[in-house]
Design a protein around this motif. Structure first.
Motif, PDB file in Angstrom:
ATOM      1  N   PRO A   1       0.817  -1.222   0.000  1.00  0.00           N
ATOM      2  CA  PRO A   1       0.000   0.000   0.000  1.00  0.00           C
ATOM      3  C   PRO A   1       0.848   1.268   0.000  1.00  0.00           C
ATOM      4  CG  PRO A   1      -0.963  -1.617   1.458  1.00  0.00           C
ATOM      5  CD  PRO A   1       0.344  -2.196   0.997  1.00  0.00           C
ATOM      6  N   ALA A   2       0.305   2.331  -0.587  1.00  0.00           N
ATOM      7  CA  ALA A   2       1.068   3.544  -0.885  1.00  0.00           C
ATOM      8  C   ALA A   2       1.650   4.220   0.354  1.00  0.00           C
ATOM      9  CB  ALA A   2       0.182   4.523  -1.641  1.00  0.00           C
ATOM     10  N   ASN A   3       1.029   4.022   1.514  1.00  0.00           N
ATOM     11  CA  ASN A   3       1.529   4.683   2.722  1.00  0.00           C
ATOM     12  C   ASN A   3       2.782   4.029   3.283  1.00  0.00           C
ATOM     13  OD1 ASN A   3      -0.154   2.392   3.537  1.00  0.00           O
ATOM     14  ND2 ASN A   3       0.135   3.121   5.636  1.00  0.00           N
ATOM     15  N   LEU A   4       3.157   2.851   2.768  1.00  0.00           N
ATOM     16  CA  LEU A   4       4.338   2.139   3.265  1.00  0.00           C
ATOM     17  C   LEU A   4       5.514   2.446   2.347  1.00  0.00           C
ATOM     18  CD1 LEU A   4       2.633  -1.284   4.106  1.00  0.00           C
ATOM     19  CD2 LEU A   4       2.899   0.741   5.567  1.00  0.00           C
ATOM     20  N   THR A   5       6.517   3.143   2.881  1.00  0.00           N
ATOM     21  CA  THR A   5       7.570   3.713   2.034  1.00  0.00           C
ATOM     22  C   THR A   5       8.984   3.306   2.422  1.00  0.00           C
ATOM     23  OG1 THR A   5       7.658   5.690   3.438  1.00  0.00           O
ATOM     24  CG2 THR A   5       6.158   5.746   1.534  1.00  0.00           C
ATOM     25  N   ARG A   6       9.149   2.621   3.552  1.00  0.00           N
ATOM     26  CA  ARG A   6      10.492   2.291   4.031  1.00  0.00           C
ATOM     27  C   ARG A   6      10.567   0.815   4.404  1.00  0.00           C
ATOM     28  NH1 ARG A   6      13.929   6.928   3.329  1.00  0.00           N
ATOM     29  NH2 ARG A   6      12.466   8.686   3.244  1.00  0.00           N
ATOM     30  N   VAL A   7      11.783   0.256   4.359  1.00  0.00           N
ATOM     31  CA  VAL A   7      11.966  -1.194   4.545  1.00  0.00           C
ATOM     32  C   VAL A   7      13.123  -1.458   5.500  1.00  0.00           C
ATOM     33  CG1 VAL A   7      12.506  -3.378   3.376  1.00  0.00           C
ATOM     34  CG2 VAL A   7      11.106  -1.647   2.213  1.00  0.00           C
ATOM     35  N   PHE A   8      12.930  -2.439   6.375  1.00  0.00           N
ATOM     36  CA  PHE A   8      14.009  -2.959   7.213  1.00  0.00           C
ATOM     37  C   PHE A   8      14.024  -4.469   7.042  1.00  0.00           C
ATOM     38  CE2 PHE A   8      16.121  -4.581  10.962  1.00  0.00           C
ATOM     39  CZ  PHE A   8      17.129  -3.657  11.204  1.00  0.00           C
ATOM     40  N   PHE A   9      15.213  -5.045   6.799  1.00  0.00           N
ATOM     41  CA  PHE A   9      15.339  -6.479   6.541  1.00  0.00           C
ATOM     42  C   PHE A   9      15.818  -7.240   7.776  1.00  0.00           C
ATOM     43  CE2 PHE A   9      16.035  -4.920   2.110  1.00  0.00           C
ATOM     44  CZ  PHE A   9      14.963  -5.576   1.513  1.00  0.00           C
ATOM     45  N   THR A  10      15.245  -8.433   7.969  1.00  0.00           N
ATOM     46  CA  THR A  10      15.738  -9.411   8.936  1.00  0.00           C
ATOM     47  C   THR A  10      15.764 -10.770   8.236  1.00  0.00           C
ATOM     48  OG1 THR A  10      13.626 -10.158   9.877  1.00  0.00           O
ATOM     49  CG2 THR A  10      14.531  -8.090  10.740  1.00  0.00           C
ATOM     50  N   SER A  11      16.020 -11.820   8.989  1.00  0.00           N
ATOM     51  CA  SER A  11      16.090 -13.152   8.387  1.00  0.00           C
ATOM     52  C   SER A  11      14.885 -14.034   8.678  1.00  0.00           C
ATOM     53  CB  SER A  11      17.360 -13.884   8.857  1.00  0.00           C
ATOM     54  OG  SER A  11      18.509 -13.213   8.374  1.00  0.00           O
ATOM     55  N   SER A  12      13.963 -13.577   9.539  1.00  0.00           N
ATOM     56  CA  SER A  12      12.799 -14.393   9.869  1.00  0.00           C
ATOM     57  C   SER A  12      11.670 -13.499  10.325  1.00  0.00           C
ATOM     58  CB  SER A  12      13.131 -15.404  10.975  1.00  0.00           C
ATOM     59  OG  SER A  12      13.293 -14.734  12.220  1.00  0.00           O
ATOM     60  N   GLY A  13      10.460 -14.049  10.289  1.00  0.00           N
ATOM     61  CA  GLY A  13       9.312 -13.314  10.789  1.00  0.00           C
ATOM     62  C   GLY A  13       9.416 -13.037  12.270  1.00  0.00           C
ATOM     63  N   SER A  14       9.972 -13.969  13.031  1.00  0.00           N
ATOM     64  CA  SER A  14      10.160 -13.746  14.466  1.00  0.00           C
ATOM     65  C   SER A  14      11.073 -12.551  14.713  1.00  0.00           C
ATOM     66  CB  SER A  14      10.759 -14.988  15.129  1.00  0.00           C
ATOM     67  OG  SER A  14       9.851 -16.058  15.128  1.00  0.00           O
ATOM     68  N   GLU A  15      12.203 -12.513  14.022  1.00  0.00           N
ATOM     69  CA  GLU A  15      13.113 -11.374  14.142  1.00  0.00           C
ATOM     70  C   GLU A  15      12.430 -10.082  13.711  1.00  0.00           C
ATOM     71  OE1 GLU A  15      17.428 -13.535  13.228  1.00  0.00           O
ATOM     72  OE2 GLU A  15      16.440 -12.329  11.693  1.00  0.00           O
ATOM     73  N   ALA A  16      11.609 -10.174  12.678  1.00  0.00           N
ATOM     74  CA  ALA A  16      10.933  -8.982  12.176  1.00  0.00           C
ATOM     75  C   ALA A  16       9.950  -8.430  13.199  1.00  0.00           C
ATOM     76  CB  ALA A  16      10.221  -9.299  10.860  1.00  0.00           C
ATOM     77  N   ASN A  17       9.119  -9.297  13.789  1.00  0.00           N
ATOM     78  CA  ASN A  17       8.164  -8.819  14.785  1.00  0.00           C
ATOM     79  C   ASN A  17       8.866  -8.354  16.054  1.00  0.00           C
ATOM     80  OD1 ASN A  17       5.671  -8.954  13.450  1.00  0.00           O
ATOM     81  ND2 ASN A  17       5.587 -11.172  13.709  1.00  0.00           N
TER      82      ASN A  17
END
Length: 457
Positions: free
Chosen positions: A107-123
């Motif tokens: 969606p257009a309001n999401l403009t930035r990204v941060f990477f991890t290696s798993s969904g657990s790390e991401a949350n």
């Protein structure tokens, strides 16, 4: 324990590994089913037996188990730049290109990204990002999260606390962060007698608002949820639920986090679960089908407002003191780019919608089976809940016995499923075709019949 079915594992001690989500003592006695190779929607064990992998591994292999383009993408990147980090003003092309692609897709309001290696790390990272942001904005009390019973958000200290499953908390001293778990939005199991679906939705939204007011809106940082709850039992939300929750978040200044780790990249027959159910998150968490799990990778895509608050604070204190050695790994991000290209070129999101309609229709026929209480799902994800009494929705006792029997019977029929209590979960690769769906459902019918027979024995 050793195995002789494969030359590569002769005399290997297969009890050396402590396996996730496994009874270690039972494993010492039974040993593992060793999967040797994959082909399309199928995998094969060391004896050469074929299985339909009806859970896409762990809800994750979109393009099948032998996609040469992903192998080639990994090999090319390994030969060019097998590893580099993105700390301290460093970058490499695959991570930059994938971040651009994710911003384009979401969606257009999401403009930035941060990477991890798993969904657990991401949350886990989402929790830290939100805390960091609120501290930066002078709101140190705004730290609590709202989640749901039966939610699954991972297994780290923070993400495991957000998860709403007892076995993920038991003896781990979780939850360990401030989180309130609300009623699971599953109408079949948690609706009251004579309550309509609309009334159920209204009750759950009222419960959420009451909780916000009890805790104090100034203390609530975010609401996190899977658009369709998956690992807790494949539970689509009741109609109007997400619109009600989003309205509360906007009313009280609470961030809305969509955990799209399983829903994302076409699983429901739409690009993302939040798109499918018509709400706009401030933060989206993705993984699994991002690379078809050929490489470990997750991505958090978040709003410009969140980024600006974080960026301003990094300028004040000198750094964003968080990151992983493998954040934005070049091989993983190269595979992710190629995987998303395949999903688009082969219209696998459209295929999930078309084949999902067939799968859901075929599964509905199982509702007449004496053991089946509810068939539910969306697109290419489904749950079949087994019950003792269909009329009264009476659960089987002891809970999980029928699911365990069905899981084992599936191996006999050449079908790998997930048993969540007494719910059989299905989530086949997005490449599945109509003939394969009919084959899957036929094997499932045999599996359920075997389960019924063995329960009566």
């Amino acid at each position: 324990m050793t195995i002789s079915g494969s030359n590569s594992l002769i005399d290997a001690d297969l009890s050396t590994v402590l396996h996730p989500y496994t009874n270690a003592r039972a494993h010492e006695k039974s040993g593992p089913l060793v999967i040797e190779r994959g082909e399309g929607i199928h995998v094969y064990d060391t004896a050469g037996k074929q299985y339909i992998e009806a859970l896409a591994g762990l809800w994750s292999v979109a393009v099948g188990f032998d996609e040469p383009r992903l192998v080639d993408a990994a090999a090319r990147q390994m030969a060019k730049l097998p590893y580099y980090h993105i700390f301290s003003h460093k970058a490499h092309e695959p991570s930059v290109r994938l971040a651009e692609k994710l911003v384009e897709m979401t969606p257009a309001n999401l403009t930035r990204v941060f990477f991890t290696s798993s969904g657990s790390e991401a949350n886990d990272t989402v929790v830290k990002m939100v805390w960091y942001m609120n501290n930066a904005l002078g709101r140190p009390e705004k730290k609590k999260f709202l989640a749901r019973d039966k939610a699954y958000h991972g297994i780290t200290i923070a993400s495991g606390s957000l998860t709403g499953l007892p076995n993920n908390h038991r003896d781990f001293d979780l939850p360990a962060i401030p989180v309130r778990h609300l009623t699971c939005p599953h109408f079949y199991r948690f609706g009251l007698p004579d309550e309509t679906e609309a009334e159920f939705t209204a009750r759950l939204v009222a419960e959420a608002e009451r909780t916000i007011l009890e805790e104090g809106p100034e203390t609530i940082a975010a609401f996190i949820g899977e658009p369709l709850m998956a690992a807790g039992g494949v539970m689509p939300p009741p109609q109007g639920y997400w619109q009600g929750i989003e309205a509360l978040c906007r009313k009280y200044g609470i961030l809305l986090v969509a955990d799209e780790v399983i829903n994302g990249f076409g699983r429901l027959g739409s690009s993302f679960g939040s798109v499918h159910y018509g709400f706009t998150p401030d933060i989206m968490v993705t993984s699994k089908q991002l690379t078809s799990s050929y490489m470990p990778l997750a991505a958090i895509i978040f709003s410009e407002a969140i980024y600006q608050a974080i960026a301003d604070n990094t300028a004040r204190i000198g750094t964003f003191g968080h990151g992983f050695t493998a954040s934005g790994h070049p091989v993983a991000t190269a595979v992710g780019l190629e995987n998303l290209a395949i999903i688009e070129e082969r219209d696998l999101i459209g295929n999930a919608a078309r084949m999902g309609a067939i799968l859901q229709h075929e599964l509905k026929a199982l509702a007449d089976h004496p053991l089946v209480g509810e068939v539910r799902g969306a697109g290419l994800i489904a749950g079949i809940e087994l019950v003792a009494d269909k009329t009264n929705r009476t659960p089987l006792s002891p809970t999980g016995k029928a699911g365990a029997i069905a899981f084992a019977a599936g191996h006999e029929t050449g079908l790998i499923v997930r048993a969540i209590g007494d719910t059989i979960a299905l989530c086949p690769p997005l490449i599945i075709d109509e003939a394969q769906i009919h084959d899957l459902v036929a094997r499932l019918k045999t599996t359920i019949n075997l389960t019924e027979t063995r329960l009566k024995a």
